[in-house]
Write a protein that holds these residues in place. Structure first.
Motif, short mmCIF file in Angstrom:
data_model
loop_
_atom_site.label_atom_id
_atom_site.label_comp_id
_atom_site.label_asym_id
_atom_site.label_seq_id
_atom_site.Cartn_x
_atom_site.Cartn_y
_atom_site.Cartn_z
N ARG A 316 34.26 -9.01 14.29
CA ARG A 316 32.81 -9.17 14.22
C ARG A 316 32.25 -9.46 15.61
N ILE A 317 31.05 -9.02 15.83
CA ILE A 317 30.42 -9.22 17.13
C ILE A 317 29.43 -10.38 17.04
N ALA A 318 29.45 -11.22 18.06
CA ALA A 318 28.51 -12.33 18.14
C ALA A 318 27.95 -12.37 19.55
N VAL A 319 26.87 -13.09 19.72
CA VAL A 319 26.25 -13.24 21.04
C VAL A 319 26.10 -14.73 21.32
N GLU A 320 26.59 -15.14 22.46
CA GLU A 320 26.51 -16.55 22.84
C GLU A 320 25.42 -16.73 23.89
N PHE A 321 24.45 -17.60 23.59
CA PHE A 321 23.37 -17.90 24.51
C PHE A 321 23.62 -19.27 25.15
N SER A 322 23.41 -19.35 26.46
CA SER A 322 23.55 -20.62 27.16
C SER A 322 22.19 -21.02 27.72
N PHE A 323 21.75 -22.22 27.37
CA PHE A 323 20.42 -22.70 27.74
C PHE A 323 20.50 -23.91 28.66
N LEU A 324 19.49 -24.05 29.49
CA LEU A 324 19.28 -25.24 30.29
C LEU A 324 17.88 -25.76 29.99
N LYS A 325 17.76 -27.05 29.76
CA LYS A 325 16.46 -27.61 29.44
C LYS A 325 15.73 -28.02 30.71
N LEU A 326 14.54 -27.45 30.88
CA LEU A 326 13.65 -27.83 31.96
C LEU A 326 12.41 -28.47 31.36
N ASN A 327 11.54 -28.97 32.20
CA ASN A 327 10.27 -29.48 31.72
C ASN A 327 9.45 -28.31 31.18
N PRO A 328 8.82 -28.44 30.00
CA PRO A 328 8.03 -27.32 29.45
C PRO A 328 6.98 -26.78 30.42
N GLN A 329 6.59 -27.58 31.39
CA GLN A 329 5.61 -27.14 32.38
C GLN A 329 6.13 -25.93 33.16
N PHE A 330 7.46 -25.82 33.28
CA PHE A 330 8.05 -24.71 34.01
C PHE A 330 7.70 -23.37 33.38
N LEU A 331 7.54 -23.35 32.05
CA LEU A 331 7.27 -22.10 31.33
C LEU A 331 5.85 -22.05 30.78
N GLN A 332 4.96 -22.83 31.35
CA GLN A 332 3.62 -22.94 30.78
C GLN A 332 2.82 -21.64 30.88
N ASN A 333 3.18 -20.76 31.81
CA ASN A 333 2.47 -19.48 31.95
C ASN A 333 3.32 -18.31 31.48
N SER A 334 4.22 -18.58 30.55
CA SER A 334 5.17 -17.56 30.11
C SER A 334 4.49 -16.41 29.37
N ILE A 335 4.91 -15.20 29.69
CA ILE A 335 4.49 -14.00 28.97
C ILE A 335 5.59 -13.71 27.97
N LEU A 336 5.44 -14.22 26.77
CA LEU A 336 6.54 -14.20 25.82
C LEU A 336 6.67 -12.88 25.07
N ASN A 337 5.56 -12.24 24.76
CA ASN A 337 5.59 -11.07 23.90
C ASN A 337 5.68 -9.77 24.68
N GLU A 338 6.37 -8.81 24.10
CA GLU A 338 6.56 -7.52 24.73
C GLU A 338 5.24 -6.77 24.90
N ASP A 339 4.28 -7.00 24.02
CA ASP A 339 3.05 -6.23 24.05
C ASP A 339 2.01 -6.80 25.02
N SER A 340 2.40 -7.79 25.83
CA SER A 340 1.48 -8.31 26.82
C SER A 340 1.16 -7.23 27.83
N LYS A 341 -0.09 -7.17 28.26
CA LYS A 341 -0.50 -6.13 29.21
C LYS A 341 -0.34 -6.58 30.66
N ILE A 342 0.08 -7.82 30.86
CA ILE A 342 0.27 -8.32 32.21
C ILE A 342 1.61 -7.82 32.74
#
Length: 345
Positions: A316-342
């Motif tokens: 079986r295939i699995a995917v392992e994600f590795s995360f690091l926690k930063l202050n949410p302020q680091f991602l405050q201007n994140s373009i999360l969605n694929e349909d963003s025009k920016i």
């Protein structure tokens, strides 16, 4: 040197290893750890990297940190459902297209090898080692015996069942390592799969302790035989509360039946988990992954590694994600969605 290797590695990932290029700090590498020397004119607490990483980084210039921040905020993670119906893609396509790494750690290490469950990717373990002087290092691993078996290619690889735990103990010997497993010690011993008595003393085992979901559908066991009445199913926050832990330096979770998505996403952020490794399984529906990943993203977690896991008895295939926690302020201007025009620039 370690810094030269890190710089080369980051260059290959279209990023910059500031530890190797900054003029504001000198990094001295040894085989076990690194020591940072800051000029008297530099107050590390004034650096953006220090403020936005909750003190994890203290040697990256503001210019280089802003570059990392721009790259992370312009990474689009979520699919445009209406146009491509991406949530209905086969898992392999979904995982290839979405939720890719958006941050590069200067000195990422694979702790443990590549056989069986294999090692886990840790962002700059030398920093964790260095910070042990200020606070106790806590590591959790949540994985049951059956999953450990599924992750090895054959029975000849039994010695690798606790590969990560053994490796992290050698790499960070002062860390307190807790292993949560709904199986019993007797099951391991009966099959000659357990570690030696001397090795066992280095860990804190919590047998017959399984992780449980805490989502809107109620609390349901997810990792072991539900007919075993001796198993105590607890949420991550319950485990930490009972052990009097307010923060965890590293949590690795890899359990059966898709428990990674039946656990409430909020349970992952109910305590301060500095680094997180989650193995997602291809049998889990794509639509179930997005709420978990979005919650982690909004809490400030960046993805610094994504690894395909293909070696297992069941193929079986699995995917392992590795995360690091930063202050949410680091991602405050994140373009999360694929349909963003920016567009990224």
């Amino acid at each position: 040197s370690g810094t030269a290797f890190a710089a080369m590695n980051d260059s290959n990932n279209n990023s910059v290893d500031t530890a190797a290029t900054t003029n504001d700090a000198t990094m001295i590498a040894t085989t076990a750890t690194k020591t940072l020397i800051h000029p008297p004119s530099v107050n590390k607490e004034d650096l953006l990297c220090y403020k936005e990483s909750n003190g994890f980084f203290d040697d990256i210039t503001d210019t280089d940190w802003l570059r990392k921040k721009e790259i992370a905020n312009h990474r689009k993670h979520r699919p445009r459902v209406g146009r491509y119906k991406a949530l209905n893609l086969i898992p392999a396509k979904f995982y290839q297209c979405f939720w890719n790494p958006n941050f590069v750690c200067p000195d990422t290490e694979l702790i443990g090898g590549s056989i069986g469950t294999g090692g886990k990717w840790m962002c700059d373990p030398w920093r964790v080692q260095q910070q042990q002087e200020k606070k106790k290092c806590i590591i959790y691993t949540i994985i049951d015996r059956q999953q450990r078996h599924n992750d090895i290619a054959n029975d000849n690889d039994k010695e690798y069942l606790f590969q990560f735990e053994k490796s992290i103990q050698r790499r960070l010997p002062n860390c307190e390592i807790h292993i949560f497993d709904p199986s019993t010690k007797e099951e391991y011993v009966a099959n000659n799969e357990f570690i030696s008595d001397e090795e066992e003393k280095k860990f804190v085992f919590h047998f017959e302790t399984g992780i449980k979901g805490s989502n809107d559908k109620g609390h349901s066991p997810t990792t072991a035989d539900e007919n075993n009445n001796n198993i105590q199913y607890k949420t991550i926050s319950q485990l930490a509360q009972e052990l009097n832990h307010t923060s965890v330096d590293y949590l690795a979770i890899n359990c059966r039946n898709g428990c990674e998505v039946t656990i409430s996403p909020n349970d992952f952020i109910s305590i301060d988990i500095r680094q997180l490794s989650i193995t997602t399984h291809m049998g889990v529906k794509n639509a179930q992954i997005n709420p978990l990943m979005t919650t982690l993203h909004d809490a400030g977690y960046v993805i610094h590694k994504k690894q395909l896991k293909v070696q297992s008895k069941e193929h079986r295939i699995a995917v392992e994600f590795s995360f690091l926690k930063l202050n949410p302020q680091f991602l405050q201007n994140s373009i999360l969605n694929e349909d963003s025009k920016i567009a990224y620039h």
